[in-house]
Design a protein around this motif. Structure first.
Motif, short mmCIF file in Angstrom:
data_model
loop_
_atom_site.label_atom_id
_atom_site.label_comp_id
_atom_site.label_asym_id
_atom_site.label_seq_id
_atom_site.Cartn_x
_atom_site.Cartn_y
_atom_site.Cartn_z
N MET A 9 0.82 -1.21 0.00
CA MET A 9 0.00 0.00 0.00
C MET A 9 0.86 1.27 0.00
O MET A 9 0.49 2.26 -0.61
N LYS A 10 2.00 1.22 0.67
CA LYS A 10 2.86 2.40 0.76
C LYS A 10 3.33 2.84 -0.63
O LYS A 10 3.33 4.02 -0.95
N GLU A 11 3.72 1.87 -1.47
CA GLU A 11 4.22 2.20 -2.80
C GLU A 11 3.13 2.07 -3.88
O GLU A 11 3.42 2.23 -5.06
N ARG A 12 1.92 1.74 -3.46
CA ARG A 12 0.78 1.58 -4.37
C ARG A 12 1.11 0.61 -5.51
O ARG A 12 1.05 0.95 -6.69
N CYS A 13 1.50 -0.60 -5.09
CA CYS A 13 1.87 -1.60 -6.07
C CYS A 13 1.62 -3.00 -5.52
O CYS A 13 1.28 -3.17 -4.36
N LEU A 14 1.81 -3.97 -6.39
CA LEU A 14 1.84 -5.37 -5.99
C LEU A 14 3.28 -5.86 -6.14
O LEU A 14 3.96 -5.51 -7.10
N GLU A 15 3.72 -6.64 -5.19
CA GLU A 15 5.03 -7.27 -5.29
C GLU A 15 4.79 -8.70 -5.78
O GLU A 15 4.09 -9.47 -5.13
N VAL A 16 5.36 -9.01 -6.94
CA VAL A 16 5.10 -10.29 -7.60
C VAL A 16 6.39 -11.11 -7.59
O VAL A 16 7.41 -10.69 -8.16
N TYR A 17 6.35 -12.28 -6.95
CA TYR A 17 7.52 -13.13 -6.76
C TYR A 17 7.41 -14.38 -7.64
O TYR A 17 6.37 -15.02 -7.67
N TYR A 18 8.52 -14.71 -8.31
CA TYR A 18 8.57 -15.86 -9.22
C TYR A 18 9.43 -16.97 -8.64
O TYR A 18 10.30 -16.73 -7.79
N LYS A 19 9.22 -18.20 -9.14
CA LYS A 19 9.95 -19.39 -8.68
C LYS A 19 11.46 -19.21 -8.76
O LYS A 19 12.20 -19.74 -7.93
N ASN A 20 11.93 -18.50 -9.77
CA ASN A 20 13.38 -18.36 -9.95
C ASN A 20 14.02 -17.36 -9.00
O ASN A 20 15.22 -17.11 -9.05
N GLY A 21 13.22 -16.77 -8.08
CA GLY A 21 13.75 -15.83 -7.10
C GLY A 21 13.60 -14.37 -7.50
O GLY A 21 13.77 -13.49 -6.67
N ASP A 22 13.31 -14.10 -8.76
CA ASP A 22 13.09 -12.72 -9.20
C ASP A 22 11.76 -12.21 -8.68
O ASP A 22 10.82 -12.98 -8.47
N TRP A 23 11.68 -10.90 -8.46
CA TRP A 23 10.41 -10.30 -8.12
C TRP A 23 10.35 -8.89 -8.69
O TRP A 23 11.39 -8.28 -8.98
N PHE A 24 9.14 -8.43 -8.89
CA PHE A 24 8.90 -7.14 -9.52
C PHE A 24 7.80 -6.39 -8.79
O PHE A 24 6.91 -7.01 -8.20
N HIS A 25 7.87 -5.07 -8.85
CA HIS A 25 6.74 -4.24 -8.44
C HIS A 25 5.85 -4.07 -9.66
O HIS A 25 6.34 -3.73 -10.73
#
Length: 73
Positions: free
Chosen positions: A49-65
């Motif tokens: 909520m602070k950054e107004r985003c979703l944090e999306v995590y993938y099996k390979n360890g990468d994640w994105f806003h």
């Protein structure tokens, strides 16, 4: 609305955001790289909520806003 397992807890609006940004993010990748970033490779999605985003995590360890304006980072 049917949601995949890692996204079941999201509200409908959050889920629509996830799917829209995911589609844009996926189209921006090359075909070979897309294999690591399919929906089935998403292991966790957290609301930030602070950054107004979703944090999306993938099996390979990468994640994105995935941001409300349709961008990712």
């Amino acid at each position: 609305m049917k949601k995949f397992p890692a996204a079941k807890h999201l509200s409908d609006d959050e889920y629509r955001l996830l799917m829209n940004v995911y589609a844009s993010h996926n189209r921006a990748m090359g075909l070979e790289k897309r294999k690591d970033y399919t929906l089935s490779n998403i292991v966790k999605v957290k609301s930030n909520m602070k950054e107004r985003c979703l944090e999306v995590y993938y099996k390979n360890g990468d994640w994105f806003h995935y941001f409300a304006d349709g961008t990712w980072g």
